[in-house]
Design a protein around this motif. Structure first.
Motif, PDB file in Angstrom:
ATOM      1  N   ARG A   1      -5.701  -5.620   0.423  1.00  0.00           N
ATOM      2  CA  ARG A   1      -6.369  -6.598   1.284  1.00  0.00           C
ATOM      3  C   ARG A   1      -6.564  -7.920   0.560  1.00  0.00           C
ATOM      4  O   ARG A   1      -6.397  -9.003   1.144  1.00  0.00           O
ATOM      5  CB  ARG A   1      -7.720  -6.050   1.764  1.00  0.00           C
ATOM      6  N   GLN A   2      -6.902  -7.849  -0.723  1.00  0.00           N
ATOM      7  CA  GLN A   2      -7.052  -9.086  -1.486  1.00  0.00           C
ATOM      8  C   GLN A   2      -5.707  -9.799  -1.632  1.00  0.00           C
ATOM      9  O   GLN A   2      -5.611 -11.031  -1.497  1.00  0.00           O
ATOM     10  CB  GLN A   2      -7.633  -8.789  -2.879  1.00  0.00           C
TER      11      GLN A   2
ATOM     12  N   VAL B   1      -7.725   4.430  -1.385  1.00  0.00           N
ATOM     13  CA  VAL B   1      -8.794   3.499  -0.991  1.00  0.00           C
ATOM     14  C   VAL B   1      -8.801   2.282  -1.905  1.00  0.00           C
ATOM     15  O   VAL B   1      -8.900   1.132  -1.450  1.00  0.00           O
ATOM     16  CB  VAL B   1     -10.155   4.226  -1.022  1.00  0.00           C
ATOM     17  N   ILE B   2      -8.676   2.539  -3.215  1.00  0.00           N
ATOM     18  CA  ILE B   2      -8.663   1.422  -4.169  1.00  0.00           C
ATOM     19  C   ILE B   2      -7.440   0.545  -3.930  1.00  0.00           C
ATOM     20  O   ILE B   2      -7.523  -0.699  -3.945  1.00  0.00           O
ATOM     21  CB  ILE B   2      -8.689   1.960  -5.612  1.00  0.00           C
TER      22      ILE B   2
ATOM     23  N   TYR C   1      -7.900  -1.599  -0.888  1.00  0.00           N
ATOM     24  CA  TYR C   1      -8.780  -2.729  -1.163  1.00  0.00           C
ATOM     25  C   TYR C   1      -8.036  -3.846  -1.896  1.00  0.00           C
ATOM     26  O   TYR C   1      -8.134  -5.030  -1.543  1.00  0.00           O
ATOM     27  CB  TYR C   1      -9.973  -2.261  -1.986  1.00  0.00           C
TER      28      TYR C   1
ATOM     29  N   TRP D   1       0.831  -1.210   0.000  1.00  0.00           N
ATOM     30  CA  TRP D   1       0.000   0.000   0.000  1.00  0.00           C
ATOM     31  C   TRP D   1       0.862   1.256   0.000  1.00  0.00           C
ATOM     32  O   TRP D   1       0.501   2.256  -0.643  1.00  0.00           O
ATOM     33  CB  TRP D   1      -0.960  -0.004   1.187  1.00  0.00           C
TER      34      TRP D   1
END
Length: 606
Positions: free
Chosen positions: A195-196, A188-189, A192, A11
């Motif tokens: 997290r995957q 934010v994208i 996400y 990230w």
């Protein structure tokens, strides 16, 4: 040692890369936008100045009036707007901004002025020497007082109606605000997606820990969903492969460990890689795969090492991709003080030229050789045992036929000998048939529950008359106060005990003593019934005690035949006791005295 740099988290990496790209992109966009707006403003200002200049020519007063005063009056309503009239020599005749035109420098060298004096319109942008700002100058030819002069109008670029510093600031602030919104959306994208990816990473950690039942739960984006499904399917396949490999490994280890042949795996450098329990027992060592010992240290046999050396040379000289080198030799090993015969084969088990591996297979053929010798002895003995009475019968029959028929006493004597030899031959045949019947009977032995003490006592009573004829004391002893119940076939078991007693009576001299006893022995929570037949005869030498149960084996061949034995009695005893799941053996007397002692043990019920 090279120190590994700590990698950035995903990230952080995505945020920095996206931020850098977006910032650079927005900077280029803002700069390009400002440049386009500035160019547009300049063009618009130039058109405005051109329009004003041509309109202003019609307002120029006649030469009789003071043009400088006129210009100051006209431009007073717009301080940023400047009008200048220059004569052909470059001297300023009038200027709307200068309080004293005499102090102004000659403008003849100015680009736009030179062009206007020569009859052309020209535009120029440069920093003003009066107000020190970027100014756009537009000059056109002017016919005044009969002379070719230049009319020049100017305006600060920053005061353009289409482009001002305030508008530039608003554009920059708006762009920064949009950039922040886009970067937050990108973060934010990215979070996400991270997290995957972290879920996929967690799946790999679970698989590395051996938990192949874990499945990553990813629903979007589609590519990561397909990837997670592929990883889950791969984990399931790996788990199935591991289970199958483990099963095959367990089967291999079970076969490798439990096989009766000795197996030794070694490499081309003759370092032992693996060996099973049988090989360890043959070479009297423990199974230790971490010892890194050489084959010579484990085997310690020159014949086997020569075989291995030949196999290694054959494998080294081969040019084929896959060659199974197989050589064999028979060697002798000392195991637990006993000489054992071993059949050895050396086999190359892979085709890797750099890491050849070989398998040494050791088959213990001691029992086979012993059985072969027993078979040879049996053939020789049975031929001899049958030949003796047949020869006697044939010889005395020929004698009778030739001359002894007329002599009644001689004929009777010869017929008695023929009858004795026929009986002996019949006994041999009957014993052979008994042994054959015992060996070939595949059906379970028919047994009844009987009192062992009473059964053995009855056998002793039956043999008492034969013992008395040789003046031999036969005594039955039992220390048990209650019956010893066993599952036996009374007829066969009595025959086995009778054979032992018959042997003792035959081979003991007159005045000897035979003791037969029955008792129950306890070892832990298990019990067994024992029948012991002990005499004080010459006994059996220890070297023959294992062989006396072989067919036709005799310790003293001449004396045994004189006593009328067939050489099959003890073999019959062994087979009968084995059918009762028991054991029979010949041992020394516990008191150390001369004589034979036979011990029979069978299971019993307490």
């Amino acid at each position: 040692m090279i120190k590994r740099r700590r990698a950035l988290k995903t990230w952080v990496f995505l945020f920095l890369i996206n931020g850098l790209i977006l910032c650079c992109g927005f900077m280029l966009l803002i700069r390009q936008s400002l440049s386009v707006l500035e160019t547009t403003a300049q063009k618009q200002t130039q058109e405005n100045l051109k329009t004003f200049a041509h309109s202003f020519i019609r307002l120029i007063p006649p030469a009789s009036e003071n043009i400088d005063v006129f210009l100051k009056d006209i431009a007073s309503r717009n301080p940023g707007f400047r009008v200048t009239v220059i004569n052909p020599d470059g001297v300023v005749l009038g200027d709307s901004d200068a309080s004293d035109i005499s102090k102004l420098e000659n403008h003849g060298t100015r680009k736009e002025v030179k062009a206007a004096l020569s009859g052309r319109e020209e535009t120029a942008i440069r920093r003003s020497t009066v107000n020190h700002t970027d100014v756009m100058y537009y000059a056109i030819p002017l016919k005044y007082d009969g002379k070719n002069m230049a009319l020049r109008l100017s305006m600060p670029v920053a005061q353009s109606v289409y482009f001002t510093s305030d508008e530039s600031s608003v554009l920059i602030v708006t762009s920064i605000f949009v950039l922040v919104i886009i970067m937050l959306s990108s973060f934010v994208i990215s979070a996400y997606l991270v997290r995957q990816i972290n879920d996929l990473q967690k799946a790999t950690e679970q698989y590395r820990a051996g938990n192949f039942d874990y499945r990553p739960s990813i629903r979007s984006p589609r590519e990561l969903q397909y990837l997670s499904e592929s990883i889950g399917d791969m984990a399931q396949k790996i788990n199935q492969n591991i289970i199958e490999i483990s099963r095959q490994r367990d089967e291999f280890e079970a076969v490798f460990t439990g096989i009766t042949e000795g197996l030794i795996v070694f490499d081309a450098m003759m370092y032992v890689l693996e060996y099973n329990n049988t090989a360890a027992n043959l070479f009297e060592t423990d199974v230790d795969y971490n010892s890194h010992q050489t084959l010579a240290q484990l085997v310690r046999n020159s014949e086997i090492l020569k075989l291995v050396d030949r196999s290694l040379k054959t494998a080294g000289s081969s040019t084929e991709k896959m060659v199974f080198v197989q050589d064999e030799v028979e060697a002798e090993l000392h195991v637990d003080g006993e000489l054992r015969s071993v059949f050895v084969r050396c086999i190359r088990i892979d085709d890797d030229s750099e890491k050849n591996r070989f398998l040494l297979v050791l088959t213990d053929i001691t029992r086979n050789k012993r059985l072969e010798q027993v078979r040879k002895d049996f053939v020789a003995n049975v031929s001899h045992e049958l030949k003796t009475p047949v020869t006697s019968i044939k010889g005395f029959t020929e004698t009778l036929l030739e001359s002894a028929m007329d002599d009644k006493d001689t004929a009777r004597h010869f017929l008695e000998i023929i009858d004795t030899q026929s009986s002996r031959l019949m006994n041999i045949i009957e014993d052979l048939l008994t042994l054959s019947r015992l060996e070939q009977n595949q059906e379970p032995l028919e047994t009844n529950q009987a009192d062992l003490t009473e059964t053995v006592r009855n056998v002793c009573k039956s043999s008492m008359s034969d013992a008395k004829r040789k003046n031999i004391s036969l005594q039955f002893i039992s220390s048990e106060k209650k019956p010893i119940f066993v599952d036996i076939n009374p007829g066969l078991f009595s025959q086995a005990i009778g054979n032992l007693l018959d042997n003792s009576i035959k081979y003991c001299s007159e005045g000897s003593a035979i003791i037969c006893s029955a008792l129950c022995e306890y070892v832990g929570d298990k019990s067994s019934a024992a029948v012991i037949v002990e005499d004080n005869g010459k006994g059996i030498p220890s070297v023959y005690r294992d062989r006396i149960f072989e067919r036709f084996f005799r310790v003293d061949k001449g004396r045994s035949r004189d006593n009328g034995g067939t050489g099959l009695g003890l073999s019959i005893v062994r087979h009968i006791i084995q059918l009762h799941n028991g054991t029979v053996r010949c041992v020394e007397r516990p008191d150390g005295k001369a004589g034979a002692r036979f011990e029979i043990r069978i299971p019993c019920k307490i």
